[in-house]
Design a protein around this motif. Structure first.
Motif, mmCIF file in Angstrom:
data_model
loop_
_atom_site.group_PDB
_atom_site.id
_atom_site.type_symbol
_atom_site.label_atom_id
_atom_site.label_comp_id
_atom_site.label_asym_id
_atom_site.label_seq_id
_atom_site.Cartn_x
_atom_site.Cartn_y
_atom_site.Cartn_z
ATOM 1 N N LYS A 1 8.146 4.100 -8.837
ATOM 2 C CA LYS A 1 9.452 4.414 -8.830
ATOM 3 C C LYS A 1 9.705 5.045 -7.676
ATOM 4 O O LYS A 1 10.810 4.959 -7.030
ATOM 5 C CB LYS A 1 9.515 5.667 -10.050
ATOM 6 N N ARG A 2 8.855 5.694 -7.011
ATOM 7 C CA ARG A 2 9.048 6.530 -5.723
ATOM 8 C C ARG A 2 9.288 5.448 -4.603
ATOM 9 O O ARG A 2 10.034 5.438 -3.677
ATOM 10 C CB ARG A 2 7.742 7.263 -5.304
ATOM 11 N N TYR A 3 8.569 4.469 -4.566
ATOM 12 C CA TYR A 3 8.482 3.284 -3.599
ATOM 13 C C TYR A 3 9.451 2.324 -4.073
ATOM 14 O O TYR A 3 9.334 1.036 -3.094
ATOM 15 C CB TYR A 3 7.012 2.776 -3.160
ATOM 16 N N ASN A 4 10.167 2.159 -5.202
ATOM 17 C CA ASN A 4 10.866 0.885 -5.709
ATOM 18 C C ASN A 4 10.258 -0.243 -5.578
ATOM 19 O O ASN A 4 10.330 -1.307 -5.064
ATOM 20 C CB ASN A 4 11.973 0.852 -4.492
ATOM 21 N N LEU A 5 8.885 -0.138 -6.376
ATOM 22 C CA LEU A 5 8.191 -1.405 -6.201
ATOM 23 C C LEU A 5 8.762 -2.299 -7.330
ATOM 24 O O LEU A 5 8.460 -3.476 -7.296
ATOM 25 C CB LEU A 5 6.643 -1.038 -6.597
ATOM 26 N N GLY A 6 9.502 -1.673 -8.175
ATOM 27 C CA GLY A 6 10.000 -2.603 -9.537
ATOM 28 C C GLY A 6 9.099 -2.297 -10.609
ATOM 29 O O GLY A 6 8.114 -1.676 -10.249
ATOM 30 N N ILE A 7 9.427 -2.905 -11.577
ATOM 31 C CA ILE A 7 8.502 -2.999 -12.896
ATOM 32 C C ILE A 7 8.324 -4.327 -13.506
ATOM 33 O O ILE A 7 9.325 -5.176 -13.440
ATOM 34 C CB ILE A 7 9.125 -2.055 -13.721
ATOM 35 N N VAL B 1 0.874 -1.258 0.035
ATOM 36 C CA VAL B 1 0.015 -0.142 0.122
ATOM 37 C C VAL B 1 0.818 1.491 -0.034
ATOM 38 O O VAL B 1 1.892 1.381 0.692
ATOM 39 C CB VAL B 1 -0.980 -0.015 1.233
ATOM 40 N N VAL B 2 0.557 2.023 -1.186
ATOM 41 C CA VAL B 2 1.608 3.278 -1.286
ATOM 42 C C VAL B 2 0.528 4.425 -1.238
ATOM 43 O O VAL B 2 -0.732 4.538 -1.481
ATOM 44 C CB VAL B 2 2.533 3.256 -2.596
ATOM 45 N N LEU B 3 1.086 5.683 -1.081
ATOM 46 C CA LEU B 3 0.436 7.045 -1.098
ATOM 47 C C LEU B 3 0.672 7.777 -2.457
ATOM 48 O O LEU B 3 1.810 7.856 -2.963
ATOM 49 C CB LEU B 3 0.887 7.953 -0.007
ATOM 50 N N SER B 4 -0.458 8.161 -2.957
ATOM 51 C CA SER B 4 -0.425 8.882 -4.237
ATOM 52 C C SER B 4 -1.678 9.796 -4.253
ATOM 53 O O SER B 4 -2.770 9.781 -3.979
ATOM 54 C CB SER B 4 -0.261 8.258 -5.416
ATOM 55 N N ASP B 5 -1.307 11.273 -5.004
ATOM 56 C CA ASP B 5 -2.450 12.166 -5.017
ATOM 57 C C ASP B 5 -3.125 11.952 -6.348
ATOM 58 O O ASP B 5 -4.075 12.612 -6.464
ATOM 59 C CB ASP B 5 -1.603 13.388 -5.306
ATOM 60 N N HIS B 6 -2.762 10.870 -7.159
ATOM 61 C CA HIS B 6 -3.696 10.709 -8.308
ATOM 62 C C HIS B 6 -4.646 9.964 -7.945
ATOM 63 O O HIS B 6 -5.665 9.644 -8.901
ATOM 64 C CB HIS B 6 -2.596 9.836 -9.444
ATOM 65 N N VAL B 7 -5.018 9.431 -6.712
ATOM 66 C CA VAL B 7 -6.189 8.922 -6.384
ATOM 67 C C VAL B 7 -7.233 9.811 -6.238
ATOM 68 O O VAL B 7 -7.322 10.736 -5.670
ATOM 69 C CB VAL B 7 -6.071 8.082 -5.058
ATOM 70 N N THR B 8 -8.530 9.179 -6.475
ATOM 71 C CA THR B 8 -9.712 10.217 -6.814
ATOM 72 C C THR B 8 -11.044 9.231 -6.124
ATOM 73 O O THR B 8 -10.938 8.257 -5.801
ATOM 74 C CB THR B 8 -10.162 10.654 -8.041
ATOM 75 N N THR B 9 -11.865 9.990 -5.817
ATOM 76 C CA THR B 9 -13.176 9.290 -5.537
ATOM 77 C C THR B 9 -14.250 9.541 -6.460
ATOM 78 O O THR B 9 -15.420 9.433 -6.278
ATOM 79 C CB THR B 9 -13.593 9.943 -4.170
#
Length: 919
Positions: free
Chosen positions: A338-344, A308-316
């Motif tokens: 990229k910010r959380y180094n999740l990988g690709i 679970v990561v945080l991002s401003d692109h989430v909307t309701t």
């Protein structure tokens, strides 16, 4: 004596019928033989330059009505500017690279690309493209578009490609070109990356699923018996899921329903309770999104961690407030990953098939993987709901098939590094319409990178070499060398020659200690091709200059040519390549529907030219508000044809009444004219002023309306009507007649010049019949100048009021005609009872009978003194009676003077005098 022979009736060889389909090709042939374009350029060579830079149409197939609208708008501007004090060359261009030509070869020429080497296939593409250029060139010329057709710019030309390489090199030198893994629009049907300008949105039916991701490590915030709910319309991307995005500022709830516990955003709880059929849903806990950071859930497909990561692109706006995040398949996903180094993870190949990185689904086409993935989720108990929705989805603009987001190795141009500079330049551009500035500003503001590489064969190669260590090599030396090679041999050498032969002699690099190099196989985005035209054309051709005064294209080019040209120009020069942007809308049918062959509502400009003529299309273009979407149909073109006939016949009538008039000998000076002729001279002058201002503001509908109304109202309904008496009846050299002919001459010259940018062929034809010494072509003449008349205001005030009174008199005459008091207006005698102001005005005007076109007109009292049977209007009360006397055989006036001359007993005194003195 036959008195008809003494009347000076209109006489001209200028034909009443246009016959445009047959006549226009002959006029165009004459332009070509006489080298009119070259003569115009020679005449204007020392004048200030005005450069309208042609956005290159794509060289594939016959032109359509949108092409015609675009080219005619440009031609109107260039023709006007070249007649109004500017050196305005026009260099047409064509865009000739790209997928559509590859596709056309396969479909139309049955060429199998895989049976040929890349170089051979590219030669076939070039041949096909040049065939299309030749086809479209003749069609554009048939529209009457004037330009340097023998020397157009074509993006496949060696010189063009050489300069494009320099643009790429300069951008690379400034650190704006780089290679990287990023999510791009990818078209499986075209097997290539796409730019935003190459996609279009169409409705698509997709599965809509809600999926539960069980919590593995709640980080003290969530219990392990809770699941985070995500929503997606692309189940095929779930094998690539590596995270779930939540908004740090939103409130999330743990809700118990149907025997399970779920996490969703609070704002959507009511909607989701209904959507997911939750019964007796109970909120157990509320948490801020920020508290959920680093919670670990499990991707149910593979029992793999999903952070679970945080991002401003989430909307309701929709979904659950918990967003399925696959960095390999989405731009926002990629950034947060990229910010959380999740990988690709991107388990889809170039053709859209799932790879071995999606176990259980490898070998399936991505869209076909939706069903088995959904069935697996249902089997695992993770699928909360499945339904199908129809939504707007990006499609390949050529194949019309869906595209996907996919992370690949691509070449990019950085927009972010020059974004502030681009936005600053946008402010200095003039926009027609004004909202264009906001539109392009927002497009640039929201864009960080431009994917410029394409995995195709037909295009300009990306001039990059690779060292033995895989490092890309782009140096000023290699760029200069490749540019020179392309200028001499064309870009095909990139695919024909060995890599070592493409490098400068003796070239060395630290990345290749053994001197071994490879070369890039991707080509450039076609928008980079056309977007380099400011360098390849404006900067290279001596008759042009950068920046251009105007770029004019359809509204789709905000994301296309306007955008790419601005980006490359700011990148290499620091400045926008244009001073003004003008856009036009799309062509729709008469009901406002998009034209399509399946609907049978397509208007083919080639057919219209064969049936009605190019000038009808040109007049139609001027008759619409082109900055919006415009309608056209057979009925609309018929209406335009009627307007054309009105303009043509008005010009013909004036030409007919100039028979025997030589402006060098017979012109009457303004100060020697009577007031009515002066008034018309002033009205013509007003028209010139209005029309030129409209042209200057690119308001061609205003030009159309002004000229049409002038022909219909000021000329046909007024001046030409009352002028007939003098023009036909008086002696040929009578001063009043010559005065009117002078007004007609100035009017027909001015009108012909003012319509010349629009009715190019008709104006040329009219020009031939105008008497006196003049330029060989109307295109070599100058727009009429606006004159200063000292008495203009007084004349307008007086005669505008006289026209208002005339309208009242015409109403009274019409009523008398309906009541059978009179037949024609010349059979009438009128008595006028004006208001005080009107009385003073009417008594100052000589020959009221001629002005009102009656046999007798008399001011006999005031409005208050009018008899009961008078018709009262705002300014005058009128009594209409049948005129007393006999009808003159020559002028048809009813007068008591008929028979007073013994030699001519059937004529009035005036006609008898004219006949005796002149015949």
């Amino acid at each position: 004596m036959n008195y008809k022979d003494t009347l000076l009736m209109p006489k001209t060889d200028f034909p009443m019928r246009g016959g445009l389909p047959n006549k226009e090709p002959k006029i165009q042939e004459n332009w070509e033989n006489e080298k009119i374009y070259e003569k115009v350029q020679e005449k204007n060579k020392d004048l200030p330059k005005f450069i309208l830079h042609d956005g290159p149409p794509y060289a594939n197939g016959d032109i359509h009505l949108g092409h015609a609208e675009n080219k005619i708008l440009k031609d109107i501007i260039v023709r006007y500017k070249s007649m109004n004090g500017f050196n305005a060359p026009y260099v047409p261009g064509w865009d000739t690279h790209g997928l559509p030509i590859e596709t056309a070869l396969a479909k139309k020429k049955k060429v199998n690309r895989k049976e040929h080497s890349i170089a051979e296939f590219r030669r076939m593409c070039a041949e096909y493209a040049m065939e299309q250029v030749k086809l479209q060139k003749e069609q554009f010329k048939r529209l009457g578009v004037r330009g340097d057709w023998e020397n157009p710019y074509i993006t496949l030309n060696k010189e063009y490609e050489a300069e494009q390489i320099k643009v790429f090199g300069e951008m690379a030198n400034r650190g704006l070109i780089y290679k990287g893994k990023k999510p791009v629009y990818w078209s499986p049907s075209s097997e290539s990356a796409f730019a935003e300008a190459e996609i279009e949105y169409q409705d698509k039916r997709s599965p809509s699923i809600y999926v539960a991701f069980p919590v593995k490590d709640g980080k003290g915030v969530l219990e392990q018996d809770v699941s985070v709910v995500i929503w997606t319309t692309t189940p095929w991307t779930l094998p690539a899921n590596l995270g779930i995005s939540v908004h740090p500022d939103y409130t999330y709830v743990v809700v118990e329903a149907n025997g399970r516990k779920f996490v969703v955003v609070e704002d959507l709880l009511d909607h989701l309770t209904t959507e997911l059929d939750w019964e007796n849903a109970e909120v157990l806990k509320k948490v801020k999104g920020a508290e959920l950071e680093h919670v670990v859930t499990t991707n149910p497909l593979y029992d793999r961690d999903s952070l679970v990561v945080l991002s401003d692109h989430v909307t309701t706006d929709s979904g659950t407030g918990c967003v399925h995040t696959a960095p390999g398949h989405g731009e926002d996903d990629f950034k947060v990953g990229k910010r959380y180094n999740l990988g690709i993870l991107c388990p889809v190949d170039d053709k859209g098939y799932m790879t071995e990185e999606a176990p259980g689904y490898e070998g399936m086409f991505y869209d076909e993987a939706n069903k088995p993935i959904t069935e697996k989720l249902k089997e695992l108990g993770a699928l909360l709901k499945l339904e199908f929705i129809t939504h707007s989805y990006p499609h390949d603009w050529r194949t019309k098939k869906p595209i996907i987001f996919r992370v690949t190795d691509q070449w990019f141009a950085s927009i972010d590094k020059i974004k502030d500079q681009i936005l600053s330049e946008i402010k200095d551009v003039k926009w027609y319409p004004s909202w264009g500035e906001t539109r392009l500003h927002n497009m640039v503001k929201d864009r960080d990178d431009w994917c410029i590489s394409r995995q195709r064969a037909w295009g300009v190669p990306i001039p990059v070499f690779y060292g033995e260590d895989g490092e890309p090599i782009i140096t000023p030396e290699t760029i200069e060398h490749i540019s020179n090679l392309f200028r001499e041999h064309g870009s095909n050498v990139w695919f024909e020659w060995d890599t070592k032969d493409l490098l400068p002699e003796g070239f060395k690099s630290e990345h290749s200690p053994n001197g071994e190099f490879t070369k890039e196989t991707d080509i450039m985005d076609v928008w980079f091709d056309s977007g380099s035209s400011h360098q390849s054309v404006l900067n290279e051709r001596p008759e042009l200059e950068r920046p251009a005064d105007v770029y004019l294209e359809g509204t789709d080019q905000y994301r296309g040519w306007f955008n790419s040209s601005l980006s490359t120009s700011v990148a290499v020069t620091g400045k926008a390549p244009y001073k003004t942007i003008i856009t036009h809308g799309f062509t729709l049918d008469g009901d406002g529907k998009k034209m399509s062959k399946s609907l049978g509502n397509v208007i083919d400009p080639i057919k219209v030219m064969k049936q009605l003529g190019a000038d009808i299309i040109r007049l139609w273009v001027s008759s619409v508000d082109y900055q919006s979407d415009v309608r056209v149909s057979d009925d609309i073109l018929k209406q335009v044809s009627e307007v054309y006939r009105k303009i043509r016949n008005t010009l013909r009538f004036m030409l007919g009444n100039l028979n025997g008039f030589d402006p060098a000998q017979h012109r009457v000076q303004y100060e020697d004219m009577n007031e009515l002729d002066q008034y018309m001279a002033v009205k013509v002058n007003e028209l010139v002023d209005r029309v030129k201002h409209a042209y200057d503001d690119y308001q061609f509908l205003s030009v159309y309306n002004a000229i049409h109304n002038f022909c219909t109202i000021e000329l046909s309904s007024f001046y030409l009507d009352l002028a007939k008496d003098t023009l036909y009846i008086e002696a040929e050299d009578d001063h009043k007649r010559r005065s009117m002919q002078t007004v007609l001459y100035d009017s027909v010259v001015a009108l012909t010049q003012m319509v010349a940018p629009i009715l190019a062929h008709t104006a040329e034809e009219v020009w031939e019949y105008i008497p006196g010494d003049k330029e060989a072509s109307v295109q070599l003449s100058h727009m009429p100048e606006v004159k200063e008349y000292d008495n203009a205001d007084a004349l307008l005030k007086k005669w505008d009021q006289m026209l208002d009174i005339r309208d009242e008199v015409l109403k009274a005459l019409e009523n008398a005609r309906n009541e059978k008091v009179i037949g024609k207006s010349l059979a009438a005698s009128i008595k006028l009872y004006p208001s005080k102001d009107a009385k003073e005005l009417l008594e100052s005007v000589m020959e009221l009978d001629k002005f009102f076109i009656v046999s007798d007109a008399e001011v006999v009292g005031t409005k208050e003194e009018a008899p009961k049977d008078a018709e009262a209007y705002d300014q005058v009360a009128i009594v209409v009676r049948a005129a007393e006397g006999e009808t003159c055989e020559r002028c048809w006036t009813v007068t008591t003077t008929v028979g007073q001359d013994e030699q001519h007993p059937t004529l009035c005194q005036r006609c008898a005098t004219v006949v005796k003195n002149n015949y």
